[in-house]
Write a protein that holds these residues in place. Structure first.
Motif, PDB file in Angstrom:
ATOM      1  N   ARG A   1       0.815  -1.208   0.000  1.00 58.51           N
ATOM      2  CA  ARG A   1       0.000   0.000   0.000  1.00 58.51           C
ATOM      3  C   ARG A   1       0.852   1.263   0.000  1.00 58.51           C
ATOM      4  O   ARG A   1       0.454   2.289  -0.541  1.00 58.51           O
ATOM      5  N   TRP A   2       2.054   1.184   0.560  1.00 59.25           N
ATOM      6  CA  TRP A   2       2.968   2.323   0.444  1.00 59.25           C
ATOM      7  C   TRP A   2       3.391   2.509  -1.010  1.00 59.25           C
ATOM      8  O   TRP A   2       3.492   3.647  -1.484  1.00 59.25           O
ATOM      9  N   ALA A   3       3.634   1.410  -1.721  1.00 55.59           N
ATOM     10  CA  ALA A   3       4.013   1.503  -3.135  1.00 55.59           C
ATOM     11  C   ALA A   3       2.905   2.183  -3.940  1.00 55.59           C
ATOM     12  O   ALA A   3       3.188   3.010  -4.818  1.00 55.59           O
ATOM     13  N   MET A   4       1.655   1.850  -3.650  1.00 51.95           N
ATOM     14  CA  MET A   4       0.545   2.484  -4.351  1.00 51.95           C
ATOM     15  C   MET A   4       0.491   3.968  -4.058  1.00 51.95           C
ATOM     16  O   MET A   4       0.316   4.801  -4.963  1.00 51.95           O
ATOM     17  N   ALA A   5       0.622   4.328  -2.778  1.00 48.89           N
ATOM     18  CA  ALA A   5       0.548   5.736  -2.399  1.00 48.89           C
ATOM     19  C   ALA A   5       1.689   6.540  -3.003  1.00 48.89           C
ATOM     20  O   ALA A   5       1.479   7.643  -3.530  1.00 48.89           O
TER      21      ALA A   5
ATOM     22  N   GLY B   1      -0.111  15.272  -1.581  1.00 43.59           N
ATOM     23  CA  GLY B   1       1.147  15.944  -1.873  1.00 43.59           C
ATOM     24  C   GLY B   1       2.227  15.591  -0.876  1.00 43.59           C
ATOM     25  O   GLY B   1       2.297  14.451  -0.385  1.00 43.59           O
ATOM     26  N   ARG B   2       3.064  16.576  -0.548  1.00 43.22           N
ATOM     27  CA  ARG B   2       4.244  16.328   0.275  1.00 43.22           C
ATOM     28  C   ARG B   2       3.891  15.780   1.648  1.00 43.22           C
ATOM     29  O   ARG B   2       4.527  14.853   2.149  1.00 43.22           O
ATOM     30  N   ALA B   3       2.865  16.339   2.287  1.00 37.95           N
ATOM     31  CA  ALA B   3       2.508  15.887   3.635  1.00 37.95           C
ATOM     32  C   ALA B   3       2.120  14.416   3.633  1.00 37.95           C
ATOM     33  O   ALA B   3       2.547  13.652   4.507  1.00 37.95           O
ATOM     34  N   GLN B   4       1.318  14.008   2.653  1.00 42.47           N
ATOM     35  CA  GLN B   4       0.898  12.607   2.579  1.00 42.47           C
ATOM     36  C   GLN B   4       2.074  11.690   2.258  1.00 42.47           C
ATOM     37  O   GLN B   4       2.169  10.582   2.778  1.00 42.47           O
ATOM     38  N   ARG B   5       2.968  12.175   1.399  1.00 40.37           N
ATOM     39  CA  ARG B   5       4.149  11.375   1.061  1.00 40.37           C
ATOM     40  C   ARG B   5       5.012  11.141   2.300  1.00 40.37           C
ATOM     41  O   ARG B   5       5.440  10.008   2.564  1.00 40.37           O
ATOM     42  N   PHE B   6       5.234  12.174   3.085  1.00 44.85           N
ATOM     43  CA  PHE B   6       6.059  12.033   4.276  1.00 44.85           C
ATOM     44  C   PHE B   6       5.365  11.185   5.346  1.00 44.85           C
ATOM     45  O   PHE B   6       5.996  10.388   6.029  1.00 44.85           O
TER      46      PHE B   6
ATOM     47  N   TRP C   1       5.352   5.871   8.237  1.00 44.20           N
ATOM     48  CA  TRP C   1       4.880   4.537   8.633  1.00 44.20           C
ATOM     49  C   TRP C   1       5.846   3.457   8.144  1.00 44.20           C
ATOM     50  O   TRP C   1       6.202   2.540   8.886  1.00 44.20           O
ATOM     51  N   MET C   2       6.261   3.565   6.880  1.00 44.24           N
ATOM     52  CA  MET C   2       7.132   2.542   6.317  1.00 44.24           C
ATOM     53  C   MET C   2       8.509   2.549   6.969  1.00 44.24           C
ATOM     54  O   MET C   2       9.104   1.493   7.195  1.00 44.24           O
ATOM     55  N   LEU C   3       9.025   3.717   7.286  1.00 44.01           N
ATOM     56  CA  LEU C   3      10.327   3.774   7.950  1.00 44.01           C
ATOM     57  C   LEU C   3      10.268   3.113   9.322  1.00 44.01           C
ATOM     58  O   LEU C   3      11.212   2.419   9.732  1.00 44.01           O
ATOM     59  N   ALA C   4       9.158   3.322  10.027  1.00 43.85           N
ATOM     60  CA  ALA C   4       9.004   2.684  11.332  1.00 43.85           C
ATOM     61  C   ALA C   4       8.948   1.166  11.187  1.00 43.85           C
ATOM     62  O   ALA C   4       9.571   0.421  11.971  1.00 43.85           O
ATOM     63  N   LEU C   5       8.214   0.690  10.182  1.00 39.74           N
ATOM     64  CA  LEU C   5       8.128  -0.755   9.959  1.00 39.74           C
ATOM     65  C   LEU C   5       9.473  -1.326   9.515  1.00 39.74           C
ATOM     66  O   LEU C   5       9.857  -2.425   9.917  1.00 39.74           O
ATOM     67  N   LEU C   6      10.184  -0.579   8.670  1.00 40.57           N
ATOM     68  CA  LEU C   6      11.502  -1.037   8.237  1.00 40.57           C
ATOM     69  C   LEU C   6      12.478  -1.086   9.399  1.00 40.57           C
ATOM     70  O   LEU C   6      13.294  -2.019   9.503  1.00 40.57           O
ATOM     71  N   ALA C   7      12.405  -0.098  10.287  1.00 41.95           N
ATOM     72  CA  ALA C   7      13.281  -0.110  11.452  1.00 41.95           C
ATOM     73  C   ALA C   7      13.015  -1.339  12.310  1.00 41.95           C
ATOM     74  O   ALA C   7      13.958  -1.981  12.810  1.00 41.95           O
ATOM     75  N   ALA C   8      11.740  -1.681  12.473  1.00 42.97           N
ATOM     76  CA  ALA C   8      11.407  -2.883  13.237  1.00 42.97           C
ATOM     77  C   ALA C   8      11.906  -4.139  12.529  1.00 42.97           C
ATOM     78  O   ALA C   8      12.452  -5.060  13.170  1.00 42.97           O
TER      79      ALA C   8
END
Length: 257
Positions: free
Chosen positions: A151-155, A179-184, A189-196
Protein backbone atom coordinates in the motif's frame (compact mmCIF):
# COMPACT_ATOMS: atom_id res chain seq x y z
CA UNK A 1 -11.71 15.18 13.33
CA UNK A 2 -10.09 15.30 9.91
CA UNK A 3 -7.47 12.60 10.49
CA UNK A 4 -10.23 10.15 11.47
CA UNK A 5 -12.07 11.01 8.28
CA UNK A 6 -8.90 10.42 6.28
CA UNK A 7 -8.17 7.09 7.97
CA UNK A 8 -11.78 5.95 7.51
CA UNK A 9 -11.56 6.87 3.85
CA UNK A 10 -8.40 4.76 3.40
CA UNK A 11 -9.86 1.86 5.37
CA UNK A 12 -13.16 1.96 3.51
CA UNK A 13 -11.47 2.05 0.12
CA UNK A 14 -8.72 -0.51 0.67
CA UNK A 15 -10.72 -3.10 2.62
CA UNK A 16 -14.25 -4.45 2.99
CA UNK A 17 -14.13 -4.04 6.77
CA UNK A 18 -17.40 -2.57 8.10
CA UNK A 19 -17.34 1.00 9.31
CA UNK A 20 -19.87 2.69 11.61
CA UNK A 21 -20.51 5.32 8.97
CA UNK A 22 -19.71 6.02 5.35
CA UNK A 23 -15.98 6.59 4.78
CA UNK A 24 -16.61 9.05 1.95
CA UNK A 25 -16.10 12.50 3.40
CA UNK A 26 -14.94 15.62 1.63
CA UNK A 27 -13.31 15.23 -1.82
CA UNK A 28 -9.93 16.08 -0.31
CA UNK A 29 -10.19 13.15 2.07
CA UNK A 30 -9.38 10.80 -0.81
CA UNK A 31 -6.01 12.42 -1.41
CA UNK A 32 -5.22 12.91 2.26
CA UNK A 33 -5.99 9.25 2.92
CA UNK A 34 -2.79 8.24 1.09
CA UNK A 35 -0.88 8.99 4.27
CA UNK A 36 -2.78 6.21 6.01
CA UNK A 37 -2.33 3.53 3.33
CA UNK A 38 0.58 1.72 5.09
CA UNK A 39 -1.32 1.80 8.39
CA UNK A 40 -4.29 0.12 6.73
CA UNK A 41 -1.86 -2.39 5.25
CA UNK A 42 -0.51 -3.12 8.73
CA UNK A 43 -4.05 -3.68 10.02
CA UNK A 44 -4.77 -5.96 7.07
CA UNK A 45 -1.55 -7.84 7.79
CA UNK A 46 -2.56 -8.36 11.43
CA UNK A 47 -5.87 -9.87 10.30
CA UNK A 48 -4.06 -12.11 7.82
CA UNK A 49 -1.55 -13.20 10.45
CA UNK A 50 -4.37 -14.10 12.83
CA UNK A 51 -6.19 -15.96 10.10
CA UNK A 52 -3.01 -17.81 9.16
CA UNK A 53 -2.35 -18.95 12.74
CA UNK A 54 -5.94 -20.13 13.09
CA UNK A 55 -5.91 -21.94 9.74
CA UNK A 56 -2.53 -23.49 10.49
CA UNK A 57 -3.86 -24.96 13.71
CA UNK A 58 -6.76 -26.62 11.90
CA UNK A 59 -5.51 -27.58 8.45
CA UNK A 60 -2.39 -28.87 6.68
CA UNK A 61 0.04 -26.25 5.38
CA UNK A 62 -1.14 -26.30 1.73
CA UNK A 63 -4.76 -25.79 2.74
CA UNK A 64 -3.82 -23.09 5.24
CA UNK A 65 -1.79 -21.19 2.62
CA UNK A 66 -4.67 -21.36 0.14
CA UNK A 67 -7.11 -20.07 2.75
CA UNK A 68 -4.85 -17.12 3.59
CA UNK A 69 -4.53 -16.18 -0.08
CA UNK A 70 -8.31 -16.32 -0.35
CA UNK A 71 -8.75 -14.24 2.80
CA UNK A 72 -6.25 -11.72 1.42
CA UNK A 73 -8.36 -11.22 -1.70
CA UNK A 74 -11.61 -11.24 0.28
CA UNK A 75 -10.54 -8.55 2.76
CA UNK A 76 -9.55 -6.23 -0.09
CA UNK A 77 -12.65 -7.00 -2.14
CA UNK A 78 -10.42 -8.21 -4.97
CA UNK A 79 -9.87 -4.55 -5.86
CA UNK A 80 -6.14 -4.69 -6.47
CA UNK A 81 -6.29 -8.02 -8.28
CA UNK A 82 -8.90 -6.52 -10.58
CA UNK A 83 -6.57 -3.57 -11.18
CA UNK A 84 -3.71 -5.95 -11.95
CA UNK A 85 -5.80 -7.81 -14.53
CA UNK A 86 -7.02 -4.63 -16.20
CA UNK A 87 -3.51 -3.15 -16.24
CA UNK A 88 -1.99 -6.28 -17.78
CA UNK A 89 -4.69 -6.42 -20.45
CA UNK A 90 -4.13 -2.79 -21.35
CA UNK A 91 -0.36 -2.51 -21.15
CA UNK A 92 0.30 -5.60 -23.26
CA UNK A 93 -2.31 -4.79 -25.89
CA UNK A 94 -0.96 -3.95 -29.35
CA UNK A 95 -2.73 -0.60 -29.45
CA UNK A 96 -2.09 3.11 -29.12
CA UNK A 97 -1.90 4.65 -25.62
CA UNK A 98 -5.52 5.79 -25.94
CA UNK A 99 -6.51 2.31 -27.07
CA UNK A 100 -4.76 0.75 -24.09
CA UNK A 101 -6.67 3.02 -21.72
CA UNK A 102 -9.87 1.91 -23.41
CA UNK A 103 -8.93 -1.75 -22.95
CA UNK A 104 -8.27 -1.12 -19.27
CA UNK A 105 -11.77 0.32 -18.92
CA UNK A 106 -13.33 -2.91 -20.18
CA UNK A 107 -14.61 -4.90 -17.15
CA UNK A 108 -14.12 -8.23 -18.92
CA UNK A 109 -10.70 -9.81 -18.22
CA UNK A 110 -8.52 -10.92 -21.11
CA UNK A 111 -5.75 -13.49 -21.43
CA UNK A 112 -2.97 -11.21 -20.17
CA UNK A 113 -5.02 -10.17 -17.17
CA UNK A 114 -5.86 -13.71 -16.16
CA UNK A 115 -2.23 -14.76 -16.60
CA UNK A 116 -1.00 -11.86 -14.45
CA UNK A 117 -3.44 -12.62 -11.65
CA UNK A 118 -2.69 -16.34 -11.70
CA UNK A 119 1.06 -15.71 -11.51
CA UNK A 120 0.74 -13.33 -8.56
CA UNK A 121 -1.62 -15.65 -6.68
CA UNK A 122 0.67 -18.63 -7.27
CA UNK A 123 3.69 -16.70 -5.99
CA UNK A 124 1.79 -15.69 -2.86
CA UNK A 125 0.55 -19.23 -2.30
CA UNK A 126 3.98 -20.78 -2.82
CA UNK A 127 5.65 -18.21 -0.58
CA UNK A 128 3.15 -18.71 2.24
CA UNK A 129 3.51 -22.47 1.93
CA UNK A 130 7.29 -22.17 2.19
CA UNK A 131 7.08 -19.78 5.14
CA UNK A 132 4.77 -22.13 7.01
CA UNK A 133 7.69 -24.53 7.33
CA UNK A 134 9.93 -21.91 8.88
CA UNK A 135 7.95 -21.31 12.04
CA UNK A 136 5.12 -19.01 12.98
CA UNK A 137 7.46 -16.07 13.62
CA UNK A 138 8.65 -15.75 10.03
CA UNK A 139 5.14 -16.13 8.67
CA UNK A 140 3.63 -13.54 11.00
CA UNK A 141 6.45 -11.07 10.32
CA UNK A 142 5.98 -11.43 6.56
CA UNK A 143 2.21 -11.01 6.75
CA UNK A 144 2.53 -7.90 8.91
CA UNK A 145 5.09 -6.20 6.68
CA UNK A 146 4.11 -7.15 3.13
CA UNK A 147 0.60 -5.58 2.91
CA UNK A 148 1.95 -2.32 4.33
CA UNK A 149 4.70 -2.24 1.71
CA UNK A 150 2.19 -2.89 -1.08
CA UNK A 151 0.00 0.00 0.00
CA UNK A 152 2.97 2.32 0.44
CA UNK A 153 4.01 1.50 -3.14
CA UNK A 154 0.54 2.48 -4.35
CA UNK A 155 0.55 5.74 -2.40
CA UNK A 156 4.06 6.71 -3.49
CA UNK A 157 3.32 6.04 -7.17
CA UNK A 158 0.07 7.98 -7.06
CA UNK A 159 1.67 11.00 -5.42
CA UNK A 160 4.97 11.10 -7.31
CA UNK A 161 4.14 9.93 -10.84
CA UNK A 162 1.87 11.53 -13.48
CA UNK A 163 -1.74 10.45 -13.83
CA UNK A 164 -2.89 9.20 -17.21
CA UNK A 165 -6.65 9.74 -17.44
CA UNK A 166 -8.49 12.95 -18.19
CA UNK A 167 -11.79 13.93 -16.66
CA UNK A 168 -13.35 12.52 -13.51
CA UNK A 169 -12.18 9.11 -12.32
CA UNK A 170 -11.65 7.28 -9.04
CA UNK A 171 -7.88 7.40 -9.34
CA UNK A 172 -8.04 11.09 -10.17
CA UNK A 173 -10.19 11.77 -7.11
CA UNK A 174 -7.50 10.29 -4.89
CA UNK A 175 -4.95 12.74 -6.24
CA UNK A 176 -6.83 15.73 -4.83
CA UNK A 177 -4.92 17.19 -1.87
CA UNK A 178 -2.31 14.46 -2.15
CA UNK A 179 1.15 15.94 -1.87
CA UNK A 180 4.24 16.33 0.27
CA UNK A 181 2.51 15.89 3.64
CA UNK A 182 0.90 12.61 2.58
CA UNK A 183 4.15 11.38 1.06
CA UNK A 184 6.06 12.03 4.28
CA UNK A 185 3.32 10.61 6.50
CA UNK A 186 3.03 7.40 4.49
CA UNK A 187 6.82 7.08 4.34
CA UNK A 188 7.00 7.62 8.09
CA UNK A 189 4.88 4.54 8.63
CA UNK A 190 7.13 2.54 6.32
CA UNK A 191 10.33 3.77 7.95
CA UNK A 192 9.00 2.68 11.33
CA UNK A 193 8.13 -0.75 9.96
CA UNK A 194 11.50 -1.04 8.24
CA UNK A 195 13.28 -0.11 11.45
CA UNK A 196 11.41 -2.88 13.24
CA UNK A 197 12.21 -5.33 10.44
CA UNK A 198 15.90 -4.39 10.44
CA UNK A 199 16.13 -4.75 14.21
CA UNK A 200 14.53 -8.19 14.14
CA UNK A 201 16.18 -9.66 11.04
CA UNK A 202 19.15 -7.47 10.17
CA UNK A 203 19.68 -4.64 7.70
CA UNK A 204 20.85 -6.84 4.83
CA UNK A 205 17.85 -9.15 4.98
CA UNK A 206 15.44 -6.26 5.42
CA UNK A 207 16.93 -4.37 2.50
CA UNK A 208 16.67 -7.50 0.34
CA UNK A 209 12.95 -7.80 1.10
CA UNK A 210 12.42 -4.12 0.37
CA UNK A 211 14.31 -4.37 -2.92
CA UNK A 212 12.45 -7.54 -3.93
CA UNK A 213 9.15 -5.78 -3.36
CA UNK A 214 10.01 -2.51 -5.07
CA UNK A 215 11.82 -3.98 -8.10
CA UNK A 216 8.77 -5.51 -9.87
CA UNK A 217 6.61 -2.54 -8.90
CA UNK A 218 9.13 -0.04 -10.31
CA UNK A 219 9.57 -2.09 -13.49
CA UNK A 220 5.80 -2.24 -14.03
CA UNK A 221 5.46 1.51 -13.37
CA UNK A 222 8.20 2.22 -15.91
CA UNK A 223 6.40 0.04 -18.46
CA UNK A 224 3.14 1.88 -17.80
CA UNK A 225 4.80 5.26 -18.28
CA UNK A 226 6.18 4.11 -21.65
CA UNK A 227 2.86 2.73 -22.88
CA UNK A 228 0.38 5.19 -21.34
CA UNK A 229 0.17 8.96 -20.82
CA UNK A 230 0.53 8.25 -17.09
CA UNK A 231 -0.52 5.86 -14.38
CA UNK A 232 -4.12 4.95 -13.61
CA UNK A 233 -6.03 3.47 -10.69
CA UNK A 234 -5.66 0.03 -12.24
CA UNK A 235 -1.90 0.45 -12.40
CA UNK A 236 -1.82 1.53 -8.74
CA UNK A 237 -3.54 -1.72 -7.79
CA UNK A 238 -1.12 -3.71 -9.94
CA UNK A 239 1.87 -2.06 -8.26
CA UNK A 240 0.54 -3.04 -4.86
CA UNK A 241 0.03 -6.65 -5.88
CA UNK A 242 3.47 -6.91 -7.47
CA UNK A 243 5.20 -5.33 -4.47
CA UNK A 244 3.43 -7.80 -2.17
CA UNK A 245 4.34 -10.80 -4.31
CA UNK A 246 7.98 -9.77 -4.65
CA UNK A 247 8.49 -9.05 -0.95
CA UNK A 248 6.68 -12.22 0.11
CA UNK A 249 8.87 -14.25 -2.25
CA UNK A 250 11.96 -12.71 -0.66
CA UNK A 251 10.74 -13.69 2.79
CA UNK A 252 10.17 -17.22 1.52
CA UNK A 253 13.62 -17.33 -0.06
CA UNK A 254 15.08 -17.07 3.42
CA UNK A 255 16.10 -13.40 3.36
CA UNK A 256 14.49 -12.83 6.74
CA UNK A 257 14.95 -16.13 8.53
Amino acid sequence: MRFLEDFACALGFLTVLPLPRSPRGSPGAFGRSFGWFPAVGLLLGALLAGGSLAAGALFPAPVSAALVVGLWALLTGGLHLDGLMDACDGLFAAKSPAGRLEVMSDPHPGAFGVLGAVCVLLVKYGALLSLSGGGAGSLVLALLFVPALGRWAMAAAAILLPYGRKGRSLGGSFRLEAGRAQRFFASGWMLALLAALFSLQGAVAGAAVLAAGLAPACAFAALALRRLPGLTGDVYGALGELAEAGALAAFAAGCCR
